[in-house]
Design an enzyme around this catalytic site. Structure first.
Site, PDB file in Angstrom:
ATOM      1  N   ASP A 213      28.081  36.315  53.788  1.00  0.00           N
ATOM      2  CA  ASP A 213      29.308  36.881  54.336  1.00  0.00           C
ATOM      3  C   ASP A 213      29.131  36.998  55.786  1.00  0.00           C
ATOM      4  O   ASP A 213      27.740  37.270  56.475  1.00  0.00           O
ATOM      5  CB  ASP A 213      29.699  38.074  53.886  1.00  0.00           C
ATOM      6  CG  ASP A 213      30.196  37.979  52.454  1.00  0.00           C
ATOM      7  OD1 ASP A 213      30.689  36.706  51.917  1.00  0.00           O
ATOM      8  OD2 ASP A 213      30.119  38.913  51.419  1.00  0.00           O
TER       9      ASP A 213
ATOM     10  N   ASP B 113      35.807  33.648  50.084  1.00  0.00           N
ATOM     11  CA  ASP B 113      36.340  34.883  49.825  1.00  0.00           C
ATOM     12  C   ASP B 113      38.031  34.788  50.246  1.00  0.00           C
ATOM     13  O   ASP B 113      38.593  35.002  49.594  1.00  0.00           O
ATOM     14  CB  ASP B 113      35.686  36.187  50.375  1.00  0.00           C
ATOM     15  CG  ASP B 113      34.361  36.394  49.998  1.00  0.00           C
ATOM     16  OD1 ASP B 113      34.091  36.154  48.734  1.00  0.00           O
ATOM     17  OD2 ASP B 113      33.664  37.027  50.802  1.00  0.00           O
TER      18      ASP B 113
END
Length: 187
Positions: free
Chosen positions: A129, A148
């Site tokens: 991330d 995401d």
């Protein structure tokens, strides 16, 4: 016996799904490669006056760092989503559903590939991330990635289409209800 539909059948949209999924998956993989190469061990990079921070975070859990330690379960869920979308692809006749499912497919594949190929090992890998909004370290909102974002946007589009009564096969739920009532046998 029912009358044939007077509505022309829209074309199949599996190709649209595949193109959307391929483009978004490529963007996810390339951004993760760039982030790992340039932000490993670095302080967060402040952008847009602090509206966005780029930083490398390795997430062993799901969105919002839930289910940490359950990576293998998350991998199986992602794999199930991928199989379900691939199974549904030949039946797609809605461009909106094709785009939505393509986004979800790309997101699921992007994060699944991290779980399979990244450290600490297969089915236990941590997802890369790198986007934190309004504050570094996910202090305002959890750190996320392209995959995401694709899952959230695709899911939102699918929910919107469902609320509007648009089905994956290109017909509206009203058309299906009307067709179903005309096919009902008379008593």
């Amino acid at each position: 016996m029912s009358e044939p539909s007077t509505y022309p059948q829209p074309p199949r949209r599996g190709f649209v799904l595949a193109v959307v999924a391929a483009v978004v998956l490529a963007a996810d993989v390339l951004t993760k490669i760039a982030v790992v190469a340039s932000l490993e061990g670095e302080a967060p990079v402040r952008l847009l006056g602090g509206a966005v921070y780029l930083q490398l975070v390795r997430n062993p859990g799901a969105a919002f760092s839930m289910a940490t330690g359950m990576t293998w379960v998350l991998s199986l869920i992602a794999l199930s989503v991928v199989v379900a979308i691939i199974w549904m692809a030949p039946k797609l006749r809605s461009i909106g559903w094709a785009i939505g499912l393509g986004l979800v497919l790309a997101g699921a594949l992007g994060n699944l590939s991290d779980r399979i190929f990244r450290s600490p090992g297969p089915m236990r890998g941590h997802v890369v991330d790198f986007v934190s909004v309004f504050a570094p370290n996910g202090d305002f909102f959890p750190v996320f990635n392209v995959a995401d974002s694709a899952i959230v946007c695709g899911g939102a589009l699918i929910v919107l289409l469902a609320l509007l009564g648009k089905d994956y096969d290109g017909r509206s739920t009203k058309e299906k209800a009307k067709a179903g009532s005309s096919e009902a046998p008379a008593s």
